[in-house]
Design an enzyme around this catalytic site. Structure first.
Site: not given
Ligand SMILES: NC(=O)c1ccc[n+]([C@@H]2O[C@H](COP(=O)([O-])OP(=O)(O)OC[C@H]3O[C@@H](n4cnc5c(N)ncnc54)[C@H](OP(=O)(O)O)[C@@H]3O)[C@@H](O)[C@H]2O)c1
Length: 259
Positions: A138
């Protein structure tokens, strides 16, 4: 809105429609970890849309220690977080250029700081790379996302398209679902102190709609402000090499747009 899970996509669409009263919200299927799916999705968009104003690369996965290959021979976390978005950006660049002011927004993470990236780039498809460091795949994917954004911004100079990336904060979302039991039990109360998804979306929304950033490109934002990056991720020579190596790995052809 492009998603791999059409059930959750429909729920999100219906919630947004109900709140915004905007009926023109379309959901499409894409699995960004699959080059075939990215190409099919891009073709559908190219066939139906003349102009794209904003492309947000938000999809992401955080695997633990497990490297696994996709059908394209790419490491799964890297394919989802970086290679799919890299390919999609190339395939959608022409409609973005037709916008009055096209924007590409890449949701990265401050965990980029902990990535192990070799200068010879021997681990950018890290199928056989092992590290005891948690979520090293990651971290690497978030590092290359920033490198990609900066190289992209330079390559788009002279067009009306900008490219910026961001850290959204630490948010209570599904990204933490892979924390193993029993650590997950201890982690739950901590997770409840994180930002809500609405709070976590603020910088992404800011980069998508704010007139303040019309002229800004190649920057990294936190809390809606430009934030310093470390020197390592800003190495232009490595950024250029990463770009060239990525073009080969995502199998871009002579018929595809060059950026
Ligand atoms: N949460 C944090 O603290 C945090 C911190 C820094 C950066 N981020 C970044 O924020 C972004 C959003 O993440 P999040 O925190 O909202 O996590 P999340 O709730 O797991 O959301 C990730 C999303 O990506 C989708 N996804 C994953 N693999 C995919 C694929 N192969 N094709 C299409 N869609 C896909 C998931 O779809 P499904 O619904 O099908 O699983 C989900 O909607 C990510 O890039 C993450 O690295 C998050």
């Amino acid at each position: 809105m492009a998603c791999r899970n059409m059930e959750t996509a429909k729920q999100a669409r219906d919630e947004i429609k109900a709140e915004s009263k905007n009926p023109n919200l379309i959901i499409k299927y894409v699995d960004v970890s699959s080059l075939k799916s990215v190409r099919e999705f891009a073709k559908d968009i190219i066939d139906t849309e003349q102009v794209i104003d904003v492309l947000i690369h938000n999809a992401g996965v955080a695997q633990g220690y497990f490297n696994r290959p996709t059908a394209d021979g790419l490491e799964f976390t890297m394919a989802t977080n970086y290679y799919g978005p890299f390919l999609l950006t190339h395939l959608l660049i022409e409609p973005l250029k037709r916008s009055q002011q096209g924007r590409i927004v890449v949701v990265s993470s401050k965990l980029y700081r902990y990535a192990g990236v070799k200068r010879d780039l021997s681990n950018i498809n890290p199928l056989n790379y092992f590290s005891l460091f948690p979520v090293h795949l990651y971290n690497l994917s978030k590092f290359v996302e920033i490198m990609f954004t900066q190289e992209l911004a330079r390559r788009l100079e002279g067009t009306r398209v900008t490219a910026n990336c961001l850290h959204p904060g630490v948010i209570d979302t599904g990204i933490w679902r892979n924390i193993p039991f029993p650590i997950s039990l201890l982690f739950k109360p901590i997770q409840m102190c994180f930002r809500t998804p609405e709070e976590g979306a603020r910088t992404t929304v800011y980069l998508t709609i704010s007139p303040d950033v019309e002229q800004i490109s190649g920057q990294y934002f936190r809390n809606c402000k430009v934030t310093e990056l470390n020197q390592r991720v800003q190495d232009k020579e490595i950024q250029g090499k990463l770009w060239d190596a990525s073009r080969v790995l995502v199998k871009l052809t002579e018929d595809d747009s060059r950026i």
